[in-house]
Design a protein around this motif. Structure first.
Motif, short mmCIF file in Angstrom:
data_model
loop_
_atom_site.label_atom_id
_atom_site.label_comp_id
_atom_site.label_asym_id
_atom_site.label_seq_id
_atom_site.Cartn_x
_atom_site.Cartn_y
_atom_site.Cartn_z
N ALA A 134 -1.27 0.08 2.66
CA ALA A 134 -1.00 1.14 1.70
C ALA A 134 -2.01 1.13 0.56
O ALA A 134 -2.52 2.18 0.14
N LEU A 135 -2.34 -0.07 0.07
CA LEU A 135 -3.32 -0.17 -1.00
C LEU A 135 -4.71 0.23 -0.53
O LEU A 135 -5.47 0.87 -1.26
N THR A 136 -5.04 -0.14 0.71
CA THR A 136 -6.35 0.23 1.25
C THR A 136 -6.50 1.74 1.33
O THR A 136 -7.54 2.30 0.96
N ASP A 137 -5.46 2.42 1.80
CA ASP A 137 -5.52 3.88 1.84
C ASP A 137 -5.69 4.46 0.45
O ASP A 137 -6.42 5.44 0.24
N ALA A 138 -5.01 3.88 -0.54
CA ALA A 138 -5.11 4.39 -1.91
C ALA A 138 -6.51 4.18 -2.48
O ALA A 138 -7.03 5.04 -3.21
N LEU A 139 -7.12 3.04 -2.14
CA LEU A 139 -8.45 2.74 -2.67
C LEU A 139 -9.57 3.48 -1.92
O LEU A 139 -10.67 3.62 -2.44
N SER A 140 -9.28 3.94 -0.71
CA SER A 140 -10.31 4.62 0.07
C SER A 140 -10.09 6.13 0.02
O SER A 140 -10.02 6.81 1.04
N PHE A 141 -9.97 6.65 -1.20
CA PHE A 141 -9.65 8.06 -1.41
C PHE A 141 -10.73 9.00 -0.90
O PHE A 141 -10.48 10.16 -0.67
N ASP A 142 -11.95 8.50 -0.73
CA ASP A 142 -13.05 9.35 -0.27
C ASP A 142 -13.47 9.07 1.16
O ASP A 142 -14.54 9.49 1.59
N LYS A 143 -12.64 8.36 1.93
CA LYS A 143 -13.06 7.96 3.25
C LYS A 143 -12.96 9.12 4.24
O LYS A 143 -12.18 10.06 4.07
N SER A 144 -13.75 9.02 5.30
CA SER A 144 -13.78 10.04 6.34
C SER A 144 -12.86 9.70 7.50
O SER A 144 -12.63 10.53 8.37
N LEU A 145 -12.33 8.48 7.54
CA LEU A 145 -11.46 8.04 8.63
C LEU A 145 -10.01 8.37 8.33
O LEU A 145 -9.61 8.49 7.17
N PRO A 146 -9.16 8.52 9.37
CA PRO A 146 -7.75 8.85 9.14
C PRO A 146 -7.00 7.73 8.41
O PRO A 146 -7.41 6.57 8.41
N LEU A 147 -5.88 8.10 7.78
CA LEU A 147 -5.00 7.12 7.16
C LEU A 147 -4.26 6.32 8.23
O LEU A 147 -4.18 6.73 9.39
N HIS A 148 -3.72 5.16 7.83
CA HIS A 148 -3.03 4.32 8.81
C HIS A 148 -1.68 4.92 9.17
O HIS A 148 -1.10 5.74 8.44
N GLN A 149 -1.17 4.52 10.34
CA GLN A 149 0.15 4.93 10.80
C GLN A 149 0.95 3.69 11.19
O GLN A 149 0.37 2.70 11.64
N ILE A 150 2.26 3.76 11.03
CA ILE A 150 3.15 2.70 11.49
C ILE A 150 3.80 3.18 12.78
O ILE A 150 4.42 4.25 12.81
N LEU A 151 3.66 2.40 13.85
CA LEU A 151 4.18 2.76 15.16
C LEU A 151 5.40 1.90 15.51
O LEU A 151 5.51 0.74 15.07
#
Length: 492
Positions: free
Chosen positions: A105-122
């Motif tokens: 969750a923190l990685t997604d918040a810090l990578s606000f400009d990334k081109s890759l998709p956000l993580h998913q929980i399966l």
């Protein structure tokens, strides 16, 4: 006298040479084997930005890693590709699972400009659908994250070195650095003023005079620094890393990451060329010479043992081959929260031991090599008195030319092999049979490790490079030695 000599043609050395050349410095790069032939070619291939750094709560470092991943995706689009990674959650690691969820969750918040998709929980069922080989017992689900991967790190090192050459750098492969040149300095001190070298293919030897020498040899770092008179050298620690190639897992599309607590590190299984590359097992390496490096049967068994719990259906008895490489840990530990982790390090020997003209760099990874090279060349410009007269680093915004790369030859076919050999010899500094079979194609990873292609490749290279019968026999013997090392785990 030139400005800079770079010792080591892995990703760090090639990146430093390119950075220096782009800034207008005169630079020569010396590599004892081929570009990326050492630890560069034997890593995980997954960049892995963010997750490990979040365990230290060093958000600045994590943000830098995420930014660097985006930089590499931009400047090396043909070599750095998006890769879906599955991180299974098992009952036996609930604390790891909770920490990992927070990290994602923190990685997604810090990578606000990334081109890759956000993580998913399966769910567990969704995880098994993506990778049926996963052990269903205790599986509580998985995280699907998108990382970047470098399918062929040696090819990336080659492209970086060739771009350095296009901007004026002089490349010397298969050239061993025999020692450092010294000259007297003030107050009974000495300065490094270049190197002494020997070409291992021709026997030619000589000296290159330079204002500054950068030691970026990786596992060879202690050997070069031991030559420094009056200095104990850098107390770097070598670590032996082992990985194993198996037939591809049943899912075959995702990398699998299994974080473990403490200093056990992360296990990974990465799909590549119809195989699954498994690692990482690390042991200390105290031998003086890293020559004839191979994975033993005991090391392979120790690596595979924890995988058997997670992937019981994998074809454990059909290992294709195993490989080993050395990495170097710098002489001081990382943050207290991770006492056994080591960070990238730049050593200015003029400060450490009063010896001018020598800088050492160690601890770089696939993800940090470009930024570490930038730090090194910033230091070089200051030491050369050129900080104001040279342009700033441009490697973060200057893409690698696409023209250097070509698709890997993955199958034995006469016309394509002849064309690939000619391309490699003429444009890619390919000088030996192993340069071609191990790093200009993927044939070494095939079932016969390129054996069926050896006669044709040998004949084509002999015609282009003027090899006599003795040299041709020596080239075949060198290839056979490499093939034997990759199979040594079966008998040793």
């Amino acid at each position: 006298m030139i400005d800079l000599v770079v010792i080591g043609g892995g990703l760090l050395g090639a990146s430093a040479a390119r950075d220096a050349a782009l800034r207008g410095l005169s630079v020569a790069l010396f590599e004892a084997a081929d570009f990326g032939a050492g630890a560069t070619a034997h890593g995980s291939r997954v960049l892995g930005a963010g997750l490990r750094g979040l365990e230290t709560l060093d958000f600045t470092q994590v943000r830098e890693q995420l930014h660097e991943r985006e930089v590499l995706l931009h400047i090396a689009a043909s070599q750095v590709v998006p890769l879906p990674c599955l991180i299974p959650f098992y009952d036996s690691s609930l604390r790891v699972q909770a920490r990992l969820r927070a990290s994602l969750a923190l990685t997604d918040a810090l990578s606000f400009d990334k081109s890759l998709p956000l993580h998913q929980i399966l769910s567990a069922a969704e995880a098994r659908e993506r990778e049926p080989s996963l052990n269903p017992r205790g599986l509580g689900g998985a995280a699907l994250v998108w990382e970047a991967a470098v399918p062929n790190p040696a090819s990336l090192a080659l492209e970086i070195a060739l771009d350095a050459q296009a901007h004026g750098a002089v490349l010397h492969t298969h050239t061993r650095v025999d020692g450092l040149r010294h000259r007297p300095a003030a107050r009974r001190r000495e300065n490094v003023e270049g190197i002494r070298w020997t070409n291992l293919l021709t026997g030619e030897s000589g000296e290159t005079v330079s204002a500054l020498v950068l030691n970026a040899t990786g596992a060879g770092l202690p050997d070069v620094d031991r030559q420094v008179k009056g200095l104990a050298g850098v107390p770097a620690m070598r670590r032996k890393c082992v990985s194993v190639a198996l037939p591809v897992l049943r899912g075959g599309r995702d990398a699998l990451l299994f974080p473990r607590e403490g200093d056990a590190g992360t296990l990974f299984a990465v799909p590549w060329l119809g195989l699954s590359l498994l690692g990482m097992s690390e042991t200390s390496f105290d031998e003086h010479s890293p020559d004839a490096l191979y994975a033993t049967g005991g090391e392979v068994a120790a690596l595979l043992q924890p995988f058997r719990e997670y992937l019981p259906e994998a074809e454990w008895e059909h290992s294709v081959h195993a490989q080993a490489a050395l990495r170097v840990s710098p002489p001081f530990p990382g943050p207290p929260a991770l006492p056994d982790t080591f960070l990238p390090l730049v050593i200015d020997h003029a400060v450490v031991g009063g010896l001018g003209g020598l800088v050492s760099a160690a601890g770089g990874s696939l993800l940090s090599c470009r930024s570490l090279a930038e730090e090194v060349i910033d230091l070089a410009c200051r030491k050369l008195g050129r900080s104001l007269s040279t342009p700033p680093c441009r490697t973060a915004v200057t893409p690698l030319p696409i023209g250097f790369g070509k698709p890997l030859v993955t199958a034995w076919e006469e016309a394509s092999l002849k064309s690939a050999v000619a391309h490699a010899v003429d444009l890619e500094e390919c000088l030996t049979l192993n340069d071609f079979l191990l790093r200009r194609t993927s044939l070494f990873w095939s079932s016969d490790q390129g054996r069926s292609a050896v006669p044709l490749v040998q004949a084509e290279m002999a015609a282009l490079l003027g090899w006599d019968a003795v040299r041709q026999a020596a080239e075949v013997k060198a290839w056979e030695a490499e093939a034997a090392l990759s199979q040594a785990f079966r008998v040793l």
